[in-house]
Design a protein around this motif. Structure first.
Motif, PDB file in Angstrom:
ATOM      1  N   ALA A 122      18.909  -2.161  -8.296  1.00  0.00           N
ATOM      2  CA  ALA A 122      17.808  -1.375  -8.872  1.00  0.00           C
ATOM      3  C   ALA A 122      17.290  -2.023 -10.152  1.00  0.00           C
ATOM      4  O   ALA A 122      16.072  -2.142 -10.344  1.00  0.00           O
ATOM      5  CB  ALA A 122      18.266   0.052  -9.139  1.00  0.00           C
ATOM      6  N   ARG A 123      18.189  -2.431 -11.010  1.00  0.00           N
ATOM      7  CA  ARG A 123      17.759  -3.063 -12.269  1.00  0.00           C
ATOM      8  C   ARG A 123      16.980  -4.347 -12.001  1.00  0.00           C
ATOM      9  O   ARG A 123      15.986  -4.636 -12.670  1.00  0.00           O
ATOM     10  CB  ARG A 123      18.954  -3.315 -13.177  1.00  0.00           C
ATOM     11  N   ASN A 124      17.406  -5.120 -11.005  1.00  0.00           N
ATOM     12  CA  ASN A 124      16.690  -6.344 -10.657  1.00  0.00           C
ATOM     13  C   ASN A 124      15.288  -6.025 -10.127  1.00  0.00           C
ATOM     14  O   ASN A 124      14.307  -6.656 -10.523  1.00  0.00           O
ATOM     15  CB  ASN A 124      17.480  -7.148  -9.623  1.00  0.00           C
ATOM     16  N   LEU A 125      15.190  -5.053  -9.243  1.00  0.00           N
ATOM     17  CA  LEU A 125      13.888  -4.696  -8.670  1.00  0.00           C
ATOM     18  C   LEU A 125      12.944  -4.082  -9.709  1.00  0.00           C
ATOM     19  O   LEU A 125      11.728  -4.209  -9.589  1.00  0.00           O
ATOM     20  CB  LEU A 125      14.070  -3.727  -7.503  1.00  0.00           C
ATOM     21  N   LEU A 126      13.501  -3.423 -10.705  1.00  0.00           N
ATOM     22  CA  LEU A 126      12.685  -2.750 -11.725  1.00  0.00           C
ATOM     23  C   LEU A 126      12.386  -3.629 -12.940  1.00  0.00           C
ATOM     24  O   LEU A 126      11.815  -3.149 -13.917  1.00  0.00           O
ATOM     25  CB  LEU A 126      13.372  -1.452 -12.177  1.00  0.00           C
ATOM     26  N   ARG A 127      12.740  -4.911 -12.860  1.00  0.00           N
ATOM     27  CA  ARG A 127      12.457  -5.816 -13.975  1.00  0.00           C
ATOM     28  C   ARG A 127      10.993  -5.689 -14.397  1.00  0.00           C
ATOM     29  O   ARG A 127      10.090  -5.549 -13.559  1.00  0.00           O
ATOM     30  CB  ARG A 127      12.707  -7.273 -13.580  1.00  0.00           C
ATOM     31  N   GLU A 128      10.769  -5.769 -15.686  1.00  0.00           N
ATOM     32  CA  GLU A 128       9.416  -5.626 -16.230  1.00  0.00           C
ATOM     33  C   GLU A 128       8.464  -6.699 -15.710  1.00  0.00           C
ATOM     34  O   GLU A 128       7.282  -6.443 -15.480  1.00  0.00           O
ATOM     35  CB  GLU A 128       9.464  -5.665 -17.755  1.00  0.00           C
ATOM     36  N   ASP A 129       8.977  -7.904 -15.478  1.00  0.00           N
ATOM     37  CA  ASP A 129       8.112  -9.009 -15.049  1.00  0.00           C
ATOM     38  C   ASP A 129       7.837  -9.014 -13.547  1.00  0.00           C
ATOM     39  O   ASP A 129       7.057  -9.829 -13.061  1.00  0.00           O
ATOM     40  CB  ASP A 129       8.719 -10.352 -15.461  1.00  0.00           C
ATOM     41  N   ARG A 130       8.420  -8.091 -12.816  1.00  0.00           N
ATOM     42  CA  ARG A 130       8.233  -8.046 -11.358  1.00  0.00           C
ATOM     43  C   ARG A 130       7.049  -7.137 -11.029  1.00  0.00           C
ATOM     44  O   ARG A 130       7.014  -5.978 -11.399  1.00  0.00           O
ATOM     45  CB  ARG A 130       9.496  -7.510 -10.698  1.00  0.00           C
ATOM     46  N   GLU A 131       6.074  -7.673 -10.311  1.00  0.00           N
ATOM     47  CA  GLU A 131       4.903  -6.889  -9.918  1.00  0.00           C
ATOM     48  C   GLU A 131       5.156  -6.242  -8.561  1.00  0.00           C
ATOM     49  O   GLU A 131       5.651  -6.880  -7.636  1.00  0.00           O
ATOM     50  CB  GLU A 131       3.660  -7.769  -9.863  1.00  0.00           C
ATOM     51  N   GLU A 132       4.811  -4.991  -8.465  1.00  0.00           N
ATOM     52  CA  GLU A 132       5.125  -4.169  -7.302  1.00  0.00           C
ATOM     53  C   GLU A 132       3.845  -3.603  -6.681  1.00  0.00           C
ATOM     54  O   GLU A 132       2.870  -3.351  -7.380  1.00  0.00           O
ATOM     55  CB  GLU A 132       6.029  -3.023  -7.764  1.00  0.00           C
ATOM     56  N   VAL A 133       3.878  -3.407  -5.357  1.00  0.00           N
ATOM     57  CA  VAL A 133       2.782  -2.738  -4.661  1.00  0.00           C
ATOM     58  C   VAL A 133       3.356  -1.616  -3.793  1.00  0.00           C
ATOM     59  O   VAL A 133       4.540  -1.612  -3.460  1.00  0.00           O
ATOM     60  CB  VAL A 133       1.954  -3.696  -3.769  1.00  0.00           C
ATOM     61  N   THR A 134       2.484  -0.685  -3.429  1.00  0.00           N
ATOM     62  CA  THR A 134       2.814   0.352  -2.461  1.00  0.00           C
ATOM     63  C   THR A 134       2.039   0.051  -1.185  1.00  0.00           C
ATOM     64  O   THR A 134       0.833  -0.184  -1.227  1.00  0.00           O
ATOM     65  CB  THR A 134       2.422   1.748  -2.985  1.00  0.00           C
ATOM     66  N   ILE A 135       2.760   0.025  -0.071  1.00  0.00           N
ATOM     67  CA  ILE A 135       2.145  -0.109   1.244  1.00  0.00           C
ATOM     68  C   ILE A 135       2.087   1.292   1.845  1.00  0.00           C
ATOM     69  O   ILE A 135       3.125   1.944   1.991  1.00  0.00           O
ATOM     70  CB  ILE A 135       2.960  -1.034   2.167  1.00  0.00           C
ATOM     71  N   THR A 136       0.892   1.759   2.172  1.00  0.00           N
ATOM     72  CA  THR A 136       0.722   3.070   2.787  1.00  0.00           C
ATOM     73  C   THR A 136       0.333   2.884   4.240  1.00  0.00           C
ATOM     74  O   THR A 136      -0.690   2.270   4.548  1.00  0.00           O
ATOM     75  CB  THR A 136      -0.346   3.901   2.050  1.00  0.00           C
ATOM     76  N   ILE A 137       1.170   3.403   5.123  1.00  0.00           N
ATOM     77  CA  ILE A 137       0.959   3.309   6.563  1.00  0.00           C
ATOM     78  C   ILE A 137       0.364   4.623   7.041  1.00  0.00           C
ATOM     79  O   ILE A 137       0.981   5.686   6.889  1.00  0.00           O
ATOM     80  CB  ILE A 137       2.285   3.031   7.295  1.00  0.00           C
ATOM     81  N   ASP A 138      -0.834   4.548   7.599  1.00  0.00           N
ATOM     82  CA  ASP A 138      -1.543   5.723   8.111  1.00  0.00           C
ATOM     83  C   ASP A 138      -1.471   5.694   9.635  1.00  0.00           C
ATOM     84  O   ASP A 138      -2.193   4.931  10.286  1.00  0.00           O
ATOM     85  CB  ASP A 138      -2.994   5.695   7.630  1.00  0.00           C
ATOM     86  N   PRO A 139      -0.593   6.508  10.236  1.00  0.00           N
ATOM     87  CA  PRO A 139      -0.422   6.473  11.688  1.00  0.00           C
ATOM     88  C   PRO A 139      -1.644   7.003  12.428  1.00  0.00           C
ATOM     89  O   PRO A 139      -2.241   8.006  12.033  1.00  0.00           O
ATOM     90  CB  PRO A 139       0.774   7.396  11.938  1.00  0.00           C
ATOM     91  N   ALA A 140      -2.000   6.345  13.518  1.00  0.00           N
ATOM     92  CA  ALA A 140      -3.065   6.816  14.403  1.00  0.00           C
ATOM     93  C   ALA A 140      -2.458   7.434  15.666  1.00  0.00           C
ATOM     94  O   ALA A 140      -2.913   8.459  16.143  1.00  0.00           O
ATOM     95  CB  ALA A 140      -3.996   5.668  14.773  1.00  0.00           C
ATOM     96  N   VAL A 141      -1.419   6.783  16.202  1.00  0.00           N
ATOM     97  CA  VAL A 141      -0.713   7.251  17.386  1.00  0.00           C
ATOM     98  C   VAL A 141       0.775   7.244  17.081  1.00  0.00           C
ATOM     99  O   VAL A 141       1.296   6.264  16.542  1.00  0.00           O
ATOM    100  CB  VAL A 141      -1.003   6.342  18.604  1.00  0.00           C
ATOM    101  N   VAL A 142       1.449   8.347  17.408  1.00  0.00           N
ATOM    102  CA  VAL A 142       2.885   8.483  17.137  1.00  0.00           C
ATOM    103  C   VAL A 142       3.578   8.965  18.407  1.00  0.00           C
ATOM    104  O   VAL A 142       3.096   9.882  19.071  1.00  0.00           O
ATOM    105  CB  VAL A 142       3.136   9.492  15.989  1.00  0.00           C
ATOM    106  N   SER A 143       4.702   8.344  18.744  1.00  0.00           N
ATOM    107  CA  SER A 143       5.549   8.777  19.858  1.00  0.00           C
ATOM    108  C   SER A 143       6.924   9.105  19.305  1.00  0.00           C
ATOM    109  O   SER A 143       7.430   8.405  18.425  1.00  0.00           O
ATOM    110  CB  SER A 143       5.686   7.671  20.900  1.00  0.00           C
ATOM    111  N   THR A 144       7.523  10.164  19.837  1.00  0.00           N
ATOM    112  CA  THR A 144       8.853  10.566  19.384  1.00  0.00           C
ATOM    113  C   THR A 144       9.799  10.634  20.571  1.00  0.00           C
ATOM    114  O   THR A 144       9.374  10.736  21.721  1.00  0.00           O
ATOM    115  CB  THR A 144       8.809  11.954  18.702  1.00  0.00           C
ATOM    116  N   TRP A 145      11.082  10.580  20.279  1.00  0.00           N
ATOM    117  CA  TRP A 145      12.101  10.780  21.303  1.00  0.00           C
ATOM    118  C   TRP A 145      13.314  11.399  20.639  1.00  0.00           C
ATOM    119  O   TRP A 145      13.544  11.240  19.439  1.00  0.00           O
ATOM    120  CB  TRP A 145      12.450   9.480  22.016  1.00  0.00           C
ATOM    121  N   ASP A 146      14.073  12.144  21.442  1.00  0.00           N
ATOM    122  CA  ASP A 146      15.287  12.789  20.965  1.00  0.00           C
ATOM    123  C   ASP A 146      16.222  12.958  22.157  1.00  0.00           C
ATOM    124  O   ASP A 146      15.967  13.769  23.043  1.00  0.00           O
ATOM    125  CB  ASP A 146      14.972  14.145  20.337  1.00  0.00           C
TER     126      ASP A 146
END
Length: 155
Positions: A122-146
């Protein structure tokens, strides 16, 4: 969003909220080949309808998947249990990338998957010099199974 399979919208949202397994995200490279990566995710509401949701992932700005998604926004994804009884959610949709200078998505994912931000990873990923992005996935078709009922029975 077009949803198929045995899980209701509420069951899908519950599964996605409870499952702390990575999303397997498939995309296309600029040369046209396929690429798959596993990322931590969180499920968020998308709009006023409770049935609408998106998945959000965090990664470094310089990650290959970011470059690929900037070229081709189409994705496929799967979140599925790794042990019987198998259940899961898969689908296809589009991905958008946004800067996350405060690392809000990453912090939330570190809490979700590691239980906090006080670890060497966590400390490595949160380093001040590390630039981060958020990837947002917007589903169009979803299949489920159980397969809980089928795999849970003695035969």
């Amino acid at each position: 969003m077009n949803v198929r399979g045995p899980l209701s919208t509420d069951e899908i949202r519950s599964f996605l909220a409870e499952a702390t397994i990575p999303v397997r995200l498939a995309c296309q490279t600029p040369s046209g080949t396929l690429w798959m990566v596993s990322l931590w995710y969180r499920c968020r509401s998308a709009g006023d309808d409770a049935a609408d949701w998106v998945l959000q992932c965090a990664t470094g700005t310089d990650a290959d998947v970011v470059a690929f998604l900037r070229e081709h926004e189409g994705v496929a994804f799967e979140i599925s249990s790794n042990h019987p009884p198998y259940r899961g959610v898969r689908g296809r949709g589009t991905a958008a990338i946004e800067p996350d200078p405060e690392k809000e998505t990453l912090r939330d994912l570190l809490e979700r998957y590691l239980g906090g931000t006080d670890s060497p990873l966590a400390r490595n990923l949160l380093r001040e010099d590390r630039e981060e992005v958020t990837i947002t996935i917007d589903p169009a078709v979803v299949s489920t199974w159980d397969y809980t009922d089928r795999m849970g029975r003695d035969e």
